[in-house]
Design an enzyme around this catalytic site. Sequence first.
Site, PDB file in Angstrom:
ATOM      1  N   LYS A 168      51.916  44.648  39.877  1.00  0.00           N
ATOM      2  CA  LYS A 168      51.922  44.211  41.109  1.00  0.00           C
ATOM      3  C   LYS A 168      53.349  43.860  41.546  1.00  0.00           C
ATOM      4  O   LYS A 168      53.800  43.000  42.024  1.00  0.00           O
ATOM      5  CB  LYS A 168      51.066  42.909  41.184  1.00  0.00           C
ATOM      6  CG  LYS A 168      49.550  43.224  40.793  1.00  0.00           C
ATOM      7  CD  LYS A 168      48.902  42.030  40.861  1.00  0.00           C
ATOM      8  CE  LYS A 168      47.460  42.111  40.421  1.00  0.00           C
ATOM      9  NZ  LYS A 168      46.432  40.943  40.543  1.00  0.00           N
ATOM     10  N   ARG A 228      74.653  43.335  53.383  1.00  0.00           N
ATOM     11  CA  ARG A 228      73.103  43.142  53.356  1.00  0.00           C
ATOM     12  C   ARG A 228      72.211  43.684  52.512  1.00  0.00           C
ATOM     13  O   ARG A 228      71.437  43.254  51.541  1.00  0.00           O
ATOM     14  CB  ARG A 228      72.530  43.463  54.974  1.00  0.00           C
ATOM     15  CG  ARG A 228      71.171  42.898  55.230  1.00  0.00           C
ATOM     16  CD  ARG A 228      71.084  41.212  55.467  1.00  0.00           C
ATOM     17  NE  ARG A 228      70.434  40.878  54.242  1.00  0.00           N
ATOM     18  CZ  ARG A 228      70.933  39.593  53.805  1.00  0.00           C
ATOM     19  NH1 ARG A 228      71.715  38.988  54.625  1.00  0.00           N
ATOM     20  NH2 ARG A 228      70.668  39.100  52.684  1.00  0.00           N
ATOM     21  N   LYS A 277      40.030  48.599  32.206  1.00  0.00           N
ATOM     22  CA  LYS A 277      39.618  47.456  32.906  1.00  0.00           C
ATOM     23  C   LYS A 277      38.192  47.377  33.420  1.00  0.00           C
ATOM     24  O   LYS A 277      37.555  48.488  32.993  1.00  0.00           O
ATOM     25  CB  LYS A 277      40.479  47.400  34.401  1.00  0.00           C
ATOM     26  CG  LYS A 277      41.986  47.619  34.084  1.00  0.00           C
ATOM     27  CD  LYS A 277      43.030  47.460  35.195  1.00  0.00           C
ATOM     28  CE  LYS A 277      43.061  45.946  35.717  1.00  0.00           C
ATOM     29  NZ  LYS A 277      44.230  45.640  36.694  1.00  0.00           N
ATOM     30  N   ASP A 311      40.230  37.804  31.298  1.00  0.00           N
ATOM     31  CA  ASP A 311      40.448  38.086  32.912  1.00  0.00           C
ATOM     32  C   ASP A 311      39.714  36.737  33.485  1.00  0.00           C
ATOM     33  O   ASP A 311      38.585  36.762  33.684  1.00  0.00           O
ATOM     34  CB  ASP A 311      39.847  39.148  33.523  1.00  0.00           C
ATOM     35  CG  ASP A 311      40.564  39.425  34.830  1.00  0.00           C
ATOM     36  OD1 ASP A 311      41.925  39.139  35.190  1.00  0.00           O
ATOM     37  OD2 ASP A 311      39.787  39.990  35.687  1.00  0.00           O
ATOM     38  N   GLU A 348      40.191  44.803  29.079  1.00  0.00           N
ATOM     39  CA  GLU A 348      39.879  43.521  29.924  1.00  0.00           C
ATOM     40  C   GLU A 348      38.421  42.730  29.351  1.00  0.00           C
ATOM     41  O   GLU A 348      37.335  43.746  29.343  1.00  0.00           O
ATOM     42  CB  GLU A 348      39.671  44.118  31.289  1.00  0.00           C
ATOM     43  CG  GLU A 348      39.674  42.798  32.190  1.00  0.00           C
ATOM     44  CD  GLU A 348      39.650  43.067  33.545  1.00  0.00           C
ATOM     45  OE1 GLU A 348      40.538  44.043  33.887  1.00  0.00           O
ATOM     46  OE2 GLU A 348      38.853  42.838  34.313  1.00  0.00           O
TER      47      GLU A 348
END
Lengths: 276, 276, 276, 276, 276, 276
Positions: free
Chosen positions: B132, B97, B164, B215, B194
């Site tokens: 992410k 597994r 950002k 973005d 960004e």
Amino acid sequence: MHRFLYRGIVAAAIAEDLGSGDRTTDSIFLLGETGQAEIVAREEGVVAGLAVAQEVFAQIDTRINFNACLRDGDHLRPADRLALLQGPVSGILTGERVALNFLQRMSGIATATSRAVASVRGTKARIVDTRKTTPGLRVLEKYAVRTGGGENHRLNLSDMILIKDNHIRCAGTITEAVDRVRKRCGFTVKIEVEAGTLPDVQEALANAVDVIMLDNMTLEMLREAVKLINGRTLVEASGGITPDRIKEVAATGVDLLSLGYLTHSTRSLDLSLKVI
Amino acid sequence: MHRFLYRGIVAAAIAEDLGSGDRTTDSIFLLGETGQAEIVAREEGVVAGLAVAQEVFAQIDTRINFNACLRDGDHLRPADRLALLQGPVSGILTGERVALNFLQRMSGIATATSRAVASVRGTKARIVDTRKTTPGLRVLEKYAVRTGGGENHRLNLSDMILIKDNHIRCAGTITEAVDRVRKRCGFTVKIEVEAGTLPDVQEALANAVDVIMLDNMTLEMLREAVKLINGRTLVEASGGITPDRIKEVAATGVDLLSLGYLTHSTRSLDLSLKVI
Amino acid sequence: MHRFLYRGIVAAAIAEDLGSGDRTTDSIFLLGETGQAEIVAREEGVVAGLAVAQEVFAQIDTRINFNACLRDGDHLRPADRLALLQGPVSGILTGERVALNFLQRMSGIATATSRAVASVRGTKARIVDTRKTTPGLRVLEKYAVRTGGGENHRLNLSDMILIKDNHIRCAGTITEAVDRVRKRCGFTVKIEVEAGTLPDVQEALANAVDVIMLDNMTLEMLREAVKLINGRTLVEASGGITPDRIKEVAATGVDLLSLGYLTHSTRSLDLSLKVI
Amino acid sequence: MHRFLYRGIVAAAIAEDLGSGDRTTDSIFLLGETGQAEIVAREEGVVAGLAVAQEVFAQIDTRINFNACLRDGDHLRPADRLALLQGPVSGILTGERVALNFLQRMSGIATATSRAVASVRGTKARIVDTRKTTPGLRVLEKYAVRTGGGENHRLNLSDMILIKDNHIRCAGTITEAVDRVRKRCGFTVKIEVEAGTLPDVQEALANAVDVIMLDNMTLEMLREAVKLINGRTLVEASGGITPDRIKEVAATGVDLLSLGYLTHSTRSLDLSLKVI
Amino acid sequence: MHRFLYRGIVAAAIAEDLGSGDRTTDSIFLLGETGQAEIVAREEGVVAGLAVAQEVFAQIDTRINFNACLRDGDHLRPADRLALLQGPVSGILTGERVALNFLQRMSGIATATSRAVASVRGTKARIVDTRKTTPGLRVLEKYAVRTGGGENHRLNLSDMILIKDNHIRCAGTITEAVDRVRKRCGFTVKIEVEAGTLPDVQEALANAVDVIMLDNMTLEMLREAVKLINGRTLVEASGGITPDRIKEVAATGVDLLSLGYLTHSTRSLDLSLKVI
Amino acid sequence: MHRFLYRGIVAAAIAEDLGSGDRTTDSIFLLGETGQAEIVAREEGVVAGLAVAQEVFAQIDTRINFNACLRDGDHLRPADRLALLQGPVSGILTGERVALNFLQRMSGIATATSRAVASVRGTKARIVDTRKTTPGLRVLEKYAVRTGGGENHRLNLSDMILIKDNHIRCAGTITEAVDRVRKRCGFTVKIEVEAGTLPDVQEALANAVDVIMLDNMTLEMLREAVKLINGRTLVEASGGITPDRIKEVAATGVDLLSLGYLTHSTRSLDLSLKVI
């Protein structure tokens, strides 16, 4: 879920993302600026993992105040605020991605579970997970399933006996496999046996196991197996049950539907953090 | 990918799944029975993670021989054999597994990446990932993206500067943010900014950054931004780019498409292990 | 018992005893002298932990050959040889104490268990352990109990439900406690309830639990409880059962005797290592 | 004993017992109920390990207040209260077993030591421990011995030189062994030599070692050895000294009695935790 | 020095330098090219740490053959070859820097020690180190001092009693401090006292300590102290002894010179690795 | 520098120095005496590492108050007070050596860097470090270099591409090496190439790399290389640049001087802790 269970997971995730430090944030914030930020939903779903997100920020900077606006298990609509953060902006931005990675994944699982649970409403079937979880995150993912209204299958290899086809093939017969297990496994654990055919089901029944897993059976076979078992053991349907098949499988009368996709093919819930 | 990078991840995953021992297997296999097993594909895709699966079995029982039949990056068709295992059956079943959880997830990412790469064929666009990723598995998932033909965005917070919207808002302007970064970040790193609007793009250009991230722009805006930048920096399109939108975004002339879904909403590839 | 489960325990034990190095042995052995040593018994008992002792030497020096002359579970008489070691003498002497500390403790537990098992022969009672184990060594001590012919009670707090007096007092009644548990604990676990009086036993029976623990009851009460339960659940006698009371408690007809002393008041078995 | 020394041991013990969570307590306590509990003695003895028990609860839930009513080293009588706890009941119950496992074991060792110390009263002999401690718990057990009035023999292999029979056999003679040690061991450590015969004692004396260990000698031999040594070095009696032999061994005039049973065959002190 | 003592240190150092992988080497070597490399000296000195360098390569790739051409403690001249490596070039280059960082530092310490030892030749003084070592590397640095011909002062805070000025100030007098220590420290450890004046020396002598440390005394004071002590205890000169002062301090008749600079201001020995 | 980055390093350093406990301090301080201490400079320099020293005391005893009197980067003169500590004296003395070991080493590096930076004043050259850092302490030492006014070269092997002579030799040519790297390294990293000759420089220029490292060149060659490059890339001078050569190397017009000695041959700054 006890904080003791995820503290280490969170620390490892921060270390992984921090590398040798957050070069962007460390260059821009020099004066310990404080501020506010919120975590908001961008789509519908069920929230899970708020305490884990809180732990991320607590480990990064104890001065960050994390105020959850909802509770795990609550339903979200777009633009709902999940939490309000106050404290040093640099810490909030350094922790943002890690916190969201946990929260989005766990909420994604809770959401998918919640939808599966809705699909079986009206039947006696319950939704359970599998061991097909993300390596390293099992306690979190199993928790997310519970949060979404599901039930946990065994947590790990020592949590219950599950005799699968590979075990049976090696032992020779279901009976032989169950016998060996009974001699050694102790009185604390239940025994489940995988059955691929109706004769398998009958052999499992004859061995008085606690649960019978009907693996990859057609709806027709499921119905017959349920009739055969007739409440003498719990019955689990398993194997490739996709969201669109849940309702019809549940309608066969099984007790449990185990759904691997809840955790092995999770879609993250869309959330974002905004400085406000 | 160096084995040093995933040894600890594999050990943690085994510990998590083993709990206090594999009660089923330990009860059934008492005599050190040896045998063979194969890992086979049940659907099409791209394989990634064979060395990680091998490491799982190596840690569980050094006597298990893991013979890969394919190489990472190879295309799979249903029924293709990925690997042949020989050795103590109990160890093979105990590790099954965990090994599959790694291999299915990594292959799922490689497969999704490979499909995205196919979608941009004919344009100059390249597919890149994001941060992410699954907490704890970043090196594996970034590797799977490369295996599928994609390129890695920054590995962690110290790997590159990415300014950002939240940073810009706090610093006041893009120019101020870039200035602060230039003073402290050292000569080894590139700087990406960004940009949400065309004036942002112009300000970023004026600051001679290395990459501009557009973005959540419309196709129209993307085209204008590309024209405006005109090859002076790399251009990255980012934000909610789903598989069906890849082709049209790539056609705007951007250099890079960063796709969060590759890792945050992975669908595991369907593989199974069979004792033979 | 899988080597994965004790590798870390052994490493920690070596680190603890080694400190900054074995000053005596390092000063005396400079030339890599090789030799032989044997581990011998100085009293009667049951051996357990040979693989753990072997692991100690393997971690200290891979060139040490550890040849077990017996198998875990074998009965020992004074002067019996348990193992023969060959290789660098310095490594053998550096590892001696740690290896013996494991082996003597585990064999002590197996021996005590084996004697308890002998005491219940002729009854249907089985000997089980408790969670009163040495912090950090539970898997080893539970294994030693199995080696001595006993059965394991739950391995840890997630292995089974055990509703004790403190839980019942807080929940109000046994029925309320069982209800809450049933709603949340999932289908994989069994439920045991502690009962101090016959009405408790009746309430537990009414709730169809899997096991009833009769805590600190007199022999008279035990007999009545067994009669009352009449085979509908497993019955466990618990609480202060010393070796001299085992036989009479077993004679009351209970299924299980849980003995804390097996692990919380272990007497090490007398073994020694001799260079030969 | 510095908290730094046992924090990790406590964390490992909690992890071991918690498994994937306390299923019983988590199912029954949903509302953060708070309450009180006490730890009380059920037999006579000497308490040791209160700070370790406190650490257990501190790690499980920082809101639990642990108020020690006694100090380590204090004598206990049945029904004496050792500590009063206030806070979330779920945390108290989750930590109960681990805290007691530490406290009972450490108090058991302190109690046995204290009795041994009482036995030598009136002689100049002091009670010391050995390296026959539980793997992983040495600092705690050595501390418990000190708490009971005993003294510590060396903490680990780098804490002192102890030349034992196996070392002497390999070096050839005591003199050769001491010579090698003197050349390499540095000025910071003392040297002890094991002696099995009077000629051994004489050779050890001739080498001006700091301590001579008289191993497994009869009372007659011990007396002669003490006379021979005549205060020129410390004298330790060692080897199989059971509680009933302590007084007569001490009467031979030795300085130190090292007792392995204090730690290798500990009987836990009977303590319990009650919600009140 | 036992491999067990540095395995973890080496693993941490590799992890630190590897980050998320060796991007340069991984990009350039794709085919498993094998080759040879040598480690050579670029200046005179004493080698220390060959086994540690070997461990680095062993952990990076077990297929790398590390053949030491010298032994720790050997004198080096420029261009001398220390080791020859054979195996996958990528692994050799990935490990190069970490291996050299260990080897250069340890050889630098051995070299400095060896020079200090040469300076005291003809006196009875011995060179010892201090606890002013690099955090995390103490066992390696203490080993390097021994390799260079020096002796180790205490390894850590539990290795010996050293009563320093701060302790004396808090206890009131040397006598009071020694008394407290004697009551609690056990028979296994020696006691050293720091003395800043001749009256201090007299008080220390009156307390029959094992070693007296003369801290920051002038040569004149050192000579007087040595005369006063007259062989009744070991005498250590300590405090700011730079290489140029060693000879004159040794000439005062002290037994030990403790030199902090050996480890706190190490100059790495110049070594390099070349693919050949 | 984020506390997350050094917490574990500090814990390991304390564990290393504490061993099984601070026998001296634990014997002398029994009553929890509190007091004050100061850390003072004994020579000129630049302070770095105050937060790390504070972390040491925080981990040893949370009741110790550490009040920094200066900030990292401040210039010190002899007798300047760096910090004032208040709290339990035993904890202060137990932590003293570890805290100073960090603080002295980091301040030593900052001081050396600051002097190197002063030497290049008036030129455009900047001072950078290397990967020749102490194993395990890289983040701290890189931070100390920044504190002293220097800039960091790459943090580890995944932080930038640096193609060195060994890589070039194996790839065949600079062009081939750069080509392979460009194909695989991703858009986020810069590329630096080592050049030993002017033709190397030309080949590197032709490949449009970001930085060219001029390795071990004479001043004459450096000047020619700078002219040849003419601002098209950053230029780094590297290899054996000792303090006395810094000024003349900087005068050649290079952008960066990388100095290994800053970290591989650190001289600790002389600081001490005094109870007051």
